[in-house]
Design an enzyme around this catalytic site. Sequence first.
Site, PDB file in Angstrom:
ATOM      1  N   THR A  59       0.826  -1.209   0.000  1.00  0.00           N
ATOM      2  CA  THR A  59       0.000   0.000   0.000  1.00  0.00           C
ATOM      3  C   THR A  59       0.859   1.256   0.000  1.00  0.00           C
ATOM      4  O   THR A  59       0.556   2.224  -0.701  1.00  0.00           O
ATOM      5  CB  THR A  59      -0.951   0.000   1.206  1.00  0.00           C
ATOM      6  N   CYS A  60       1.925   1.241   0.764  1.00  0.00           N
ATOM      7  CA  CYS A  60       2.817   2.411   0.810  1.00  0.00           C
ATOM      8  C   CYS A  60       3.455   2.641  -0.549  1.00  0.00           C
ATOM      9  O   CYS A  60       3.501   3.774  -1.050  1.00  0.00           O
ATOM     10  CB  CYS A  60       3.892   2.221   1.876  1.00  0.00           C
ATOM     11  N   ALA A  61       3.918   1.571  -1.172  1.00  0.00           N
ATOM     12  CA  ALA A  61       4.511   1.673  -2.505  1.00  0.00           C
ATOM     13  C   ALA A  61       3.491   2.185  -3.509  1.00  0.00           C
ATOM     14  O   ALA A  61       3.800   3.033  -4.353  1.00  0.00           O
ATOM     15  CB  ALA A  61       5.071   0.321  -2.931  1.00  0.00           C
ATOM     16  N   SER A  63       0.956   4.155  -2.936  1.00  0.00           N
ATOM     17  CA  SER A  63       0.688   5.583  -2.740  1.00  0.00           C
ATOM     18  C   SER A  63       1.809   6.430  -3.338  1.00  0.00           C
ATOM     19  O   SER A  63       1.552   7.482  -3.926  1.00  0.00           O
ATOM     20  CB  SER A  63       0.490   5.911  -1.252  1.00  0.00           C
TER      21      SER A  63
END
Length: 168
Positions: A59-61, A63
């Site tokens: 999810t961080c990647a 975003s």
Amino acid sequence: MATVTLKGNEIHTIGNLPSVGSPAPDFKLTLTDLSTRSLSEYEGRKLVLNIFPSIDTGTCAASVRQFNQEAAELDNTIVLCISKDLPFAQTRFCGAEGIENVVMLSDYKDGNFGKTYSLEFTDGPLQGLLSRSVVVIDEKGNVVYTEQVAETVDEPNYKAALEALMDA
């Protein structure tokens, strides 16, 4: 203290994000070249602070990829992607992904950003990391939008953040 969830389990941060209309708190963060950057160095620019626990999660990647794509088309705007990841990991990720339109910053040295913006996790498996959040700051340095993502594994509301940016 704010409450969010991680896969449905409650976890907490040390407080709440800065309120809309307030001056954005200053910060000192580390760039990928290990130099220091502060909020004042972006004076006169619109900023999107894309804040997340770790670049090494899906999810961080996602975003960072999404904001990288959106940032290419924004005038007078810089997207700052902020985590406690080491600058070396941020550089590796950006190189592998072809990320060129965002600025990667790390809060690894003293953690003051997470404390100042009240989004450091105080418990749970992510304790000490930063809660997934978005803060939009106008050219005058005022907060015009905030989102602390309620479920940590979910992506932020890109559309709302970008609309707030356009209205700023």
